[in-house]
Motif scaffolding. Structure first.
Motif, mmCIF file in Angstrom:
data_model
loop_
_atom_site.group_PDB
_atom_site.id
_atom_site.type_symbol
_atom_site.label_atom_id
_atom_site.label_comp_id
_atom_site.label_asym_id
_atom_site.label_seq_id
_atom_site.Cartn_x
_atom_site.Cartn_y
_atom_site.Cartn_z
ATOM 1 N N ILE A 184 52.570 68.791 25.274
ATOM 2 C CA ILE A 184 53.297 70.010 25.654
ATOM 3 C C ILE A 184 52.571 71.258 25.186
ATOM 4 O O ILE A 184 52.581 72.287 25.866
ATOM 5 N N PHE A 185 51.900 71.185 24.044
ATOM 6 C CA PHE A 185 51.173 72.333 23.515
ATOM 7 C C PHE A 185 49.771 72.472 24.111
ATOM 8 O O PHE A 185 49.246 73.574 24.188
ATOM 9 N N GLU A 186 49.156 71.372 24.477
ATOM 10 C CA GLU A 186 47.777 71.366 24.989
ATOM 11 C C GLU A 186 47.773 70.846 26.419
ATOM 12 O O GLU A 186 47.708 69.650 26.661
ATOM 13 N N GLN A 187 47.849 71.780 27.370
ATOM 14 C CA GLN A 187 48.009 71.401 28.773
ATOM 15 C C GLN A 187 46.757 71.630 29.622
ATOM 16 O O GLN A 187 46.774 71.386 30.829
ATOM 17 N N GLU A 188 45.663 72.061 29.017
ATOM 18 C CA GLU A 188 44.460 72.388 29.787
ATOM 19 C C GLU A 188 43.975 71.252 30.691
ATOM 20 O O GLU A 188 43.525 71.513 31.821
ATOM 21 N N ASN B 80 36.612 69.624 28.952
ATOM 22 C CA ASN B 80 36.119 69.643 30.326
ATOM 23 C C ASN B 80 34.672 69.175 30.470
ATOM 24 O O ASN B 80 34.162 69.074 31.585
ATOM 25 N N CYS B 81 34.030 68.852 29.353
ATOM 26 C CA CYS B 81 32.639 68.392 29.431
ATOM 27 C C CYS B 81 32.498 67.086 30.199
ATOM 28 O O CYS B 81 31.399 66.724 30.620
ATOM 29 N N VAL B 82 33.598 66.366 30.414
ATOM 30 C CA VAL B 82 33.521 65.058 31.088
ATOM 31 C C VAL B 82 33.637 65.162 32.601
ATOM 32 O O VAL B 82 33.455 64.162 33.306
ATOM 33 N N ILE B 83 33.940 66.332 33.121
ATOM 34 C CA ILE B 83 34.193 66.469 34.564
ATOM 35 C C ILE B 83 32.975 66.072 35.391
ATOM 36 O O ILE B 83 33.082 65.328 36.370
ATOM 37 N N GLN B 84 31.805 66.562 35.015
ATOM 38 C CA GLN B 84 30.592 66.202 35.749
ATOM 39 C C GLN B 84 30.366 64.694 35.713
ATOM 40 O O GLN B 84 29.988 64.075 36.720
ATOM 41 N N ALA C 173 44.666 71.295 34.465
ATOM 42 C CA ALA C 173 44.027 72.254 35.364
ATOM 43 C C ALA C 173 42.889 71.631 36.157
ATOM 44 O O ALA C 173 42.747 71.882 37.353
ATOM 45 N N GLN C 174 42.077 70.782 35.509
ATOM 46 C CA GLN C 174 40.915 70.231 36.207
ATOM 47 C C GLN C 174 40.663 68.760 35.917
ATOM 48 O O GLN C 174 40.378 67.978 36.838
ATOM 49 N N ILE C 175 40.765 68.347 34.669
ATOM 50 C CA ILE C 175 40.433 66.953 34.328
ATOM 51 C C ILE C 175 41.323 65.970 35.079
ATOM 52 O O ILE C 175 40.835 65.010 35.699
ATOM 53 N N LEU C 176 42.636 66.173 35.048
ATOM 54 C CA LEU C 176 43.539 65.220 35.694
ATOM 55 C C LEU C 176 43.358 65.185 37.214
ATOM 56 O O LEU C 176 43.316 64.095 37.796
ATOM 57 N N PRO C 177 43.219 66.343 37.886
ATOM 58 C CA PRO C 177 42.964 66.281 39.325
ATOM 59 C C PRO C 177 41.652 65.575 39.675
ATOM 60 O O PRO C 177 41.596 64.791 40.627
ATOM 61 N N VAL C 178 40.593 65.841 38.908
ATOM 62 C CA VAL C 178 39.303 65.201 39.185
ATOM 63 C C VAL C 178 39.392 63.698 38.913
ATOM 64 O O VAL C 178 38.816 62.888 39.636
#
Length: 276
Positions: free
Chosen positions: A186-190, A166-170, A193-198
Motif C-alpha cells: 500500500i505504501f510502495e505502489q511504483e 524498474n531496472c528489471v524491465i529491459q 506503473a510499469q513493472i506489473l504491466p510489462v
C-alpha cells in the motif's frame, strides 16, 4: 486458498506464500519448533509457495525447509535467492558482473542451495539484487539460463534492488528472466506503473515481497516499540520511521472503518488484487 500460475511457463502456486526470512533469524528469537509449526500451519491452510534465501541465517532457513518438506506429500514450490560475491550491497554501477556473479561462484552457490533444500533441481532461483548497469551484458543470467537447460534450475529471475526496481524491465522484455520479486504494498505502489504491466505483456512471474512493509501494515505496532541488537527491524525502523508508518497505517484503518477486513487482510488484498 486461491491459486495462479507463476509466469507463463511456471507452476500453479498459492496466491499467498510463506516468507521464510524469520525462520532463518534476524527477526528476533524464534525456536525451530515454532518455525516448523508455522510452516505446517501454512501448508495445512493451502499455501504451496515458500520464499527463502541463502542469506536467511546463512542457509538455516533453507535447511529447515528442506528437512520439513520431506514429511509432506503435496507439491510445494520453493523460491530461493543467491547473493552476489562479497562487495558493496547493493552493487554499484561500477561493480563488474564478472566479479560479483562469476560462473564458478554461481555454480558453487547453486550446489549449496540444492544441498540445503535437499532437492535435485531448484524450483525458482533469484539473484538477490542487481544493478541496471549490467542489463546490456547480463552474463550472470546467461549462466543461470544455461544451468536451467542442465536441469539444475526450473525458473530464474531477480529480486529487485529497492532503490531501482524498474531496472528489471529491459530484462523482462529481452526474455532473460522468468520471475521477478518486487517490493509492492500500500505504501510502495511504483511497480504498478510499469513493472506489473510489462510482466503481464511478457508472461513474467511476479513475487510480491514486503506486503506488510516489514510488519507495520499489520496494524500491530503502536510506535513506541524497540528491537534488540541483531533484529532487522532495529535499523529498518530507525529514527521516526516506525511512528510515521504507524500514523499512515491508522489513516488507512480509519478510511476502511466499515470494512470487516483486518489490516493484514487489507494489505494482502491490495498486494494480490488484479491490476488493470
Amino acid at each position: 486458498m486461491k491459486y495462479r500460475k507463476l509466469g507463463k511457463n511456471g507452476p500453479e502456486v498459492s496466491e499467498i506464500g510463506f516468507g521464510a526470512w524469520a525462520i532463518g533469524g534476524s527477526w528476533g528469537e524464534q525456536k525451530e519448533s515454532d518455525s516448523i509449526e508455522a510452516l505446517k500451519t501454512a501448508l495445512d491452510m493451502g499455501v504451496s509457495f515458500i520464499d527463502t534465501a541463502a542469506g536467511y541465517g546463512n542457509g538455516k532457513s533453507e535447511r529447515i525447509i528442506g528437512e520439513f518438506l520431506k514429511s509432506r506429500s503435496e507439491a510445494i514450490t520453493v523460491c530461493t535467492k543467491t547473493p552476489p560475491a562479497p562487495g558493496k550491497w547493493p552493487p554499484t554501477p561500477w561493480c563488474s558482473i564478472h566479479e560479483r556473479y562469476p560462473e564458478s561462484y554461481l555454480r558453487e552457490n547453486v550446489e549449496q542451495r540444492l544441498k540445503n533444500l535437499q532437492t535435485e533441481s531448484l524450483d525458482v532461483l533469484l539473484l538477490h539484487t542487481w544493478t541496471r548497469a549490467w542489463n546490456d551484458q547480463p552474463a550472470a543470467l546467461e549462466i543461470l539460463q544455461k544451468m536451467k537447460s542442465e536441469g539444475l534450475i526450473k525458473q530464474v529471475g531477480i529480486s529487485t534492488p529497492e532503490h531501482d526496481q524498474n531496472c528489471v524491465i529491459q530484462l523482462m522484455r529481452d526474455g532473460m528472466i522468468d520471475v521477478v520479486q518486487v517490493i509492492y504494498n500500500i505504501f510502495e505502489q511504483e511497480p504498478a506503473a510499469q513493472i506489473l504491466p510489462v510482466a503481464g505483456e511478457t508472461g513474467t512471474g511476479i513475487i510480491v515481497r514486503v506486503a506488510f512493509d516489514e510488519g507495520v501494515l499489520t496494524g500491530k505496532y503502536k510506535g513506541g516499540e524497540t528491537f534488540p541488537m541483531g533484529d532487522f527491524r532495529r535499523n529498518y525502523y530507525a529514527g521516526d520511521r516506525l511512528q510515521r508508518g504507524v500514523d499512515r497505517t491508522e489513516k488507512i484503518r480509519e478510511e476502511f472503518q466499515g470494512d470487516p477486513s483486518s489490516m493484514p487482510e487489507l494489505a494482502l488484498k491490495f498486494a494480490i488484487a488484479p491490476k488493470e
